[in-house]
Motif scaffolding. Structure first.
Motif, PDB file in Angstrom:
ATOM      1  N   MET A   1       0.833  -1.207   0.000  1.00 43.55           N
ATOM      2  CA  MET A   1       0.000   0.000   0.000  1.00 43.55           C
ATOM      3  C   MET A   1       0.865   1.253   0.000  1.00 43.55           C
ATOM      4  SD  MET A   1      -2.966   1.194   2.676  1.00 43.55           S
ATOM      5  CE  MET A   1      -3.992  -0.204   2.258  1.00 43.55           C
ATOM      6  N   HIS A   2       1.907   1.263   0.840  1.00 45.74           N
ATOM      7  CA  HIS A   2       2.811   2.412   0.899  1.00 45.74           C
ATOM      8  C   HIS A   2       3.395   2.702  -0.481  1.00 45.74           C
ATOM      9  CE1 HIS A   2       6.960   4.075   2.271  1.00 45.74           C
ATOM     10  NE2 HIS A   2       6.174   5.032   1.831  1.00 45.74           N
ATOM     11  N   TRP A   7       3.790   5.910  -5.360  1.00 51.11           N
ATOM     12  CA  TRP A   7       3.799   5.929  -6.830  1.00 51.11           C
ATOM     13  C   TRP A   7       2.750   6.876  -7.373  1.00 51.11           C
ATOM     14  CZ3 TRP A   7       0.098   4.129 -10.429  1.00 51.11           C
ATOM     15  CH2 TRP A   7       0.547   4.067 -11.747  1.00 51.11           C
ATOM     16  N   LEU A   8       1.539   6.823  -6.802  1.00 53.13           N
ATOM     17  CA  LEU A   8       0.460   7.690  -7.275  1.00 53.13           C
ATOM     18  C   LEU A   8       0.759   9.166  -7.012  1.00 53.13           C
ATOM     19  CD1 LEU A   8      -2.687   5.642  -6.182  1.00 53.13           C
ATOM     20  CD2 LEU A   8      -1.982   6.156  -8.534  1.00 53.13           C
ATOM     21  N   CYS A   9       1.355   9.470  -5.854  1.00 59.88           N
ATOM     22  CA  CYS A   9       1.614  10.862  -5.482  1.00 59.88           C
ATOM     23  C   CYS A   9       2.774  11.470  -6.265  1.00 59.88           C
ATOM     24  CB  CYS A   9       1.914  10.964  -3.986  1.00 59.88           C
ATOM     25  SG  CYS A   9       0.505  10.633  -2.928  1.00 59.88           S
ATOM     26  N   ASN A  10       3.575  10.636  -6.903  1.00 58.87           N
ATOM     27  CA  ASN A  10       4.761  11.146  -7.584  1.00 58.87           C
ATOM     28  C   ASN A  10       4.775  10.825  -9.073  1.00 58.87           C
ATOM     29  OD1 ASN A  10       6.652  12.334  -5.387  1.00 58.87           O
ATOM     30  ND2 ASN A  10       5.908  10.416  -4.495  1.00 58.87           N
ATOM     31  N   GLN A  11       3.592  10.705  -9.646  1.00 60.28           N
ATOM     32  CA  GLN A  11       3.504  10.565 -11.085  1.00 60.28           C
ATOM     33  C   GLN A  11       3.878  11.879 -11.768  1.00 60.28           C
ATOM     34  OE1 GLN A  11       2.390   7.672 -13.206  1.00 60.28           O
ATOM     35  NE2 GLN A  11       3.422   7.022 -11.332  1.00 60.28           N
ATOM     36  N   PRO A  12       4.514  11.821 -12.938  1.00 63.88           N
ATOM     37  CA  PRO A  12       4.784  13.075 -13.676  1.00 63.88           C
ATOM     38  C   PRO A  12       3.489  13.827 -13.929  1.00 63.88           C
ATOM     39  CG  PRO A  12       5.978  11.218 -14.640  1.00 63.88           C
ATOM     40  CD  PRO A  12       5.030  10.633 -13.625  1.00 63.88           C
ATOM     41  N   GLN A  13       3.513  15.141 -13.683  1.00 60.24           N
ATOM     42  CA  GLN A  13       2.310  15.964 -13.806  1.00 60.24           C
ATOM     43  C   GLN A  13       2.484  17.029 -14.882  1.00 60.24           C
ATOM     44  OE1 GLN A  13       0.527  17.297 -10.048  1.00 60.24           O
ATOM     45  NE2 GLN A  13       1.970  15.982  -8.961  1.00 60.24           N
ATOM     46  N   ASP A  14       1.385  17.358 -15.510  1.00 61.67           N
ATOM     47  CA  ASP A  14       1.383  18.441 -16.487  1.00 61.67           C
ATOM     48  C   ASP A  14       1.466  19.768 -15.736  1.00 61.67           C
ATOM     49  OD1 ASP A  14       1.055  20.161 -18.584  1.00 61.67           O
ATOM     50  OD2 ASP A  14      -1.047  19.667 -18.956  1.00 61.67           O
ATOM     51  N   VAL A 237       7.157  21.708  -5.701  1.00 60.75           N
ATOM     52  CA  VAL A 237       7.937  21.719  -6.938  1.00 60.75           C
ATOM     53  C   VAL A 237       7.023  21.882  -8.143  1.00 60.75           C
ATOM     54  CG1 VAL A 237       9.445  20.334  -8.418  1.00 60.75           C
ATOM     55  CG2 VAL A 237       9.818  20.373  -5.947  1.00 60.75           C
ATOM     56  N   VAL A 238       5.933  21.125  -8.174  1.00 58.36           N
ATOM     57  CA  VAL A 238       4.998  21.210  -9.294  1.00 58.36           C
ATOM     58  C   VAL A 238       4.381  22.601  -9.370  1.00 58.36           C
ATOM     59  CG1 VAL A 238       2.834  20.321 -10.247  1.00 58.36           C
ATOM     60  CG2 VAL A 238       4.523  18.736  -9.310  1.00 58.36           C
ATOM     61  N   ASN A 239       4.019  23.181  -8.223  1.00 59.59           N
ATOM     62  CA  ASN A 239       3.436  24.519  -8.228  1.00 59.59           C
ATOM     63  C   ASN A 239       4.427  25.573  -8.697  1.00 59.59           C
ATOM     64  OD1 ASN A 239       0.977  23.573  -7.391  1.00 59.59           O
ATOM     65  ND2 ASN A 239       1.169  24.261  -5.278  1.00 59.59           N
ATOM     66  N   GLU A 240       5.696  25.420  -8.329  1.00 62.86           N
ATOM     67  CA  GLU A 240       6.712  26.372  -8.797  1.00 62.86           C
ATOM     68  C   GLU A 240       6.819  26.321 -10.323  1.00 62.86           C
ATOM     69  OE1 GLU A 240      11.440  27.554  -8.214  1.00 62.86           O
ATOM     70  OE2 GLU A 240      10.682  25.674  -7.389  1.00 62.86           O
ATOM     71  N   ALA A 241       6.907  25.114 -10.862  1.00 67.72           N
ATOM     72  CA  ALA A 241       6.994  24.963 -12.318  1.00 67.72           C
ATOM     73  C   ALA A 241       5.731  25.495 -12.998  1.00 67.72           C
ATOM     74  CB  ALA A 241       7.199  23.496 -12.671  1.00 67.72           C
ATOM     75  N   ARG A 242       4.579  25.189 -12.424  1.00 69.85           N
ATOM     76  CA  ARG A 242       3.312  25.616 -13.029  1.00 69.85           C
ATOM     77  C   ARG A 242       3.204  27.130 -13.051  1.00 69.85           C
ATOM     78  NH1 ARG A 242      -2.838  24.050 -10.914  1.00 69.85           N
ATOM     79  NH2 ARG A 242      -3.932  25.574 -12.232  1.00 69.85           N
ATOM     80  N   GLY A 295       8.264  19.857 -20.535  1.00 73.44           N
ATOM     81  CA  GLY A 295       7.848  18.496 -20.226  1.00 73.44           C
ATOM     82  C   GLY A 295       7.180  18.372 -18.867  1.00 73.44           C
ATOM     83  N   PRO A 296       6.766  17.156 -18.499  1.00 73.74           N
ATOM     84  CA  PRO A 296       6.090  16.928 -17.220  1.00 73.74           C
ATOM     85  C   PRO A 296       7.037  17.095 -16.040  1.00 73.74           C
ATOM     86  CG  PRO A 296       6.486  14.851 -18.346  1.00 73.74           C
ATOM     87  CD  PRO A 296       6.863  15.927 -19.310  1.00 73.74           C
ATOM     88  N   VAL A 297       6.456  17.276 -14.856  1.00 71.04           N
ATOM     89  CA  VAL A 297       7.224  17.550 -13.637  1.00 71.04           C
ATOM     90  C   VAL A 297       6.819  16.547 -12.560  1.00 71.04           C
ATOM     91  CG1 VAL A 297       7.718  19.252 -11.832  1.00 71.04           C
ATOM     92  CG2 VAL A 297       7.393  20.000 -14.204  1.00 71.04           C
ATOM     93  N   MET A 298       7.821  16.032 -11.836  1.00 73.81           N
ATOM     94  CA  MET A 298       7.565  15.136 -10.708  1.00 73.81           C
ATOM     95  C   MET A 298       7.806  15.893  -9.408  1.00 73.81           C
ATOM     96  SD  MET A 298       9.353  11.571 -11.943  1.00 73.81           S
ATOM     97  CE  MET A 298       8.826  10.714 -10.460  1.00 73.81           C
ATOM     98  N   GLU A 299       6.922  15.709  -8.438  1.00 73.56           N
ATOM     99  CA  GLU A 299       7.079  16.391  -7.154  1.00 73.56           C
ATOM    100  C   GLU A 299       8.320  15.884  -6.432  1.00 73.56           C
ATOM    101  OE1 GLU A 299       6.628  19.120  -4.413  1.00 73.56           O
ATOM    102  OE2 GLU A 299       5.230  18.945  -6.101  1.00 73.56           O
ATOM    103  N   ASN A 300       8.542  14.585  -6.448  1.00 76.37           N
ATOM    104  CA  ASN A 300       9.708  14.009  -5.758  1.00 76.37           C
ATOM    105  C   ASN A 300      10.310  12.905  -6.626  1.00 76.37           C
ATOM    106  OD1 ASN A 300      11.638  13.043  -4.010  1.00 76.37           O
ATOM    107  ND2 ASN A 300      10.183  12.030  -2.644  1.00 76.37           N
ATOM    108  N   PRO A 301      11.286  13.243  -7.465  1.00 72.79           N
ATOM    109  CA  PRO A 301      11.893  12.217  -8.331  1.00 72.79           C
ATOM    110  C   PRO A 301      12.588  11.102  -7.554  1.00 72.79           C
ATOM    111  CG  PRO A 301      12.472  14.447  -9.048  1.00 72.79           C
ATOM    112  CD  PRO A 301      11.835  14.574  -7.706  1.00 72.79           C
TER     113      PRO A 301
END
Length: 549
Positions: A1-2, A7-14, A237-242, A295-301
């Protein structure tokens, strides 16, 4: 589960449209490496300036500097070498002799490097800091204009131009800072770019009212990647890029000129602005990208390595406690293993975040101490839960150790809560540091239910200690009082801010708005939940039992 959650929380985001050509129009440039700081007057070395100009040359067409001295003297030569233009700044403070030397150096450098120094900025947020009065500042602006040929401006938050409209006529172009995260009424990431556009229009209208029609430069705009939340403005990180991508899109559509703050993370800023002040860069302190411009951005690579560390720690706990676990029923064994996995994940996340945001030897020492203290608490809590689930008595030495551990964490939580309530603008909410002892209260309560079918718990039952001092109840009271104190303190920080007062002159009408910003802060609410869980065992037995029921 962890693993699935990570994995879900750190998918590449637009994060929005790519930056055209992958290059910014302008980027704030302060080449302070690890261990260097203007506060301690340890200024960048020439090789640092060269390395950093080279590092950003493929990311921006221009750089904005903030001083003509303090190690910045070689910047024009390196800008020329790597094909980057400059907006050069003169740093003005409250010391007239220092200002005089700075202006003299500034003028000489500008005149000697007209091919790369395209615009001049006399002072940065001097009026906001109240380092000098408006007439003195105007005197410096006029001095530079008379001695140089480049366009001259002054840079400050946008509201300073509204307070001192005479600036519109003194500068060749208007330079304003618009930082939606830092606004007195913080702006969500969804509306941040539109907010910048609105403010530019507002400044443009004010200038026209003054009979002025001059270009406007957004001198600083950006978004933090790490730190405390303000209202619904969440650093990430995603918000900064966005934000940067959406701002550039708006700027290109509307014809705005802009400068992004900033090129590199600045650990020295944590001294006055906390964790959030140190994390506005496109590149981190090691000059590695925080996020891509395309390109897409990951919150925690690094999420996979963190998951691996947490899983390894969990397996170590499970293997070490294999024999005792065999004595438990299946449901009790699963409960204990789930708790062990939660503790492992919390410990790894805490160690990573605290170490990344430790910017001095003292902060690093504090991080090591807190990680060790949380690891000890995790072990003691797992032992306590095992004794409950196996119906065995807890050894007094373990009970006393857990008791002192909770007293330490509860006392530290009291201190941190009241500091946040008193002046928490730059203080992060320390949820990660207290997640294990807070979850431990819930874990022990659940183990009581599984073993004895009751949720009744107080401090003695939590720790398994037979000793309870009457004065310990005050820890619970102090933590309980801290909850409304923090809500009041956070709300007051909004209602007392200058721009908020201008927008809401009626205090009673503005109060619900400010309270709304406070209650939108998920980090604050998480911290209040943490303190509530830590406080429950210290309250009188009847109150604690009622709260848990």
């Amino acid at each position: 589960m962890h693993g699935a959650i990570a994995w879900l929380c750190n998918q590449p985001q637009d994060a929005g449209p790519d930056v055209p050509a992958g290059k910014l129009r302008s980027l704030s440039f302060a080449p302070y490496h690890d261990g260097f700081s203007p506060i301690t007057r340890k200024f960048p070395l020439p090789e640092h300036v060269q390395q950093d100009v080279q590092a950003v040359a493929d990311k921006t067409y221009s750089i904005r500097t903030y001083s003509a001295r303090g190690g910045m003297q070689p910047t024009p030569a390196f800008a020329r070498q790597y094909g980057v233009d400059m907006m050069m700044g003169a740093w003005l403070g409250d010391g007239h002799p220092e200002n005089r030397i700075e202006i003299q150096t500034f003028i000489e450098t500008a005149n000697q490097n007209r091919d790369v120094v395209k615009r001049l900025i006399v002072g940065n947020e001097v009026l906001l800091r109240k380092d000098m009065d408006i007439d003195t500042l105007i005197g410096y602006i006029r001095q530079v204009k008379q001695a140089t040929q480049q366009p001259v401006t002054y840079a400050d938050v946008w509201s300073s131009y509204m307070q001192y409209p005479q600036l519109f006529k003194e500068v060749d172009f208007i330079t304003i800072h618009i930082l939606p995260y830092w606004e007195d009424e913080p702006v969500t990431i969804e509306h941040a770019a539109a907010h910048v556009e609105k403010i530019v229009r507002q400044i443009s209208d004010k200038a026209r009212d003054m009979g002025v029609d001059k270009p406007i430069l957004i001198g600083e705009s950006g978004w933090p990647a790490v730190g405390r939340q303000r209202g619904a403005a969440v650093p990430s990180v995603v918000n900064e890029a966005r934000f940067i991508r959406e701002l550039i899109q708006v700027a290109n559509q509307q014809g705005f000129d802009y400068n992004i703050v900033e090129a590199f993370n600045q650990p020295w800023k944590s001294h006055s602005e906390g964790v959030v002040g140190a994390n506005w860069g496109l590149l981190d302190i090691d000059r590695q990208p925080v996020f891509p411009l395309t390109g897409p951005v990951m919150e925690n690579p690094d999420w996979l390595s963190h998951f691996a560390w947490a899983s390894g720690l969990f397996l170590l706990i499970a293997i070490t406690g294999f024999r005792p676990l065999q004595t438990l029923s299946l449901s009790n064994m699963l409960a204990l293993l789930i708790l062990a996995q939660l503790f492992s994940s919390c410990l790894v996340n805490q160690a990573d975040l605290l170490w990344r945001t430790s910017y001095s030897i003292w902060q690093q020492g504090y991080t090591l101490f807190m990680v060790a203290a949380n690891a000890a608490m995790a072990g003691l809590l797992l032992h306590r839960c095992y004794t409950l689930l196996s119906n065995n008595p807890v050894a007094e030495r373990y009970a006393q150790a857990l008791r002192y551990g909770y007293l330490f964490f509860a006392g530290l939580a009291v201190v941190k809560t009241y500091l946040l309530a008193w002046n928490g603008r730059y203080l992060s909410f320390p949820v990660e540091e207290f997640s294990i002892p807070a979850l431990g209260v819930l874990g022990v309560a659940i183990c009581f239910w599984l073993s004895q079918r009751r949720l009744k718990i107080d401090f003695a039952e939590l720790t398994g200690s037979q000793v309870r001092h009457p004065k310990e109840i005050w820890v619970g009271y102090l933590m309980g009082f801290g909850i409304p104190a923090l809500i009041i303190g956070e709300t007051y920080s909004f209602v007392s801010a200058y721009d908020f007062i201008q927008a809401h002159p009626d205090f009673m009408a503005g109060l619900p708005v400010a309270l709304g910003y406070t209650l939108q802060n998920q980090q604050l609410l998480n911290w209040l939940l943490c303190t509530l869980l830590l406080a429950l065992p210290f309250w009188p037995r009847r109150a604690a039992h009622k709260a848990l029921a």
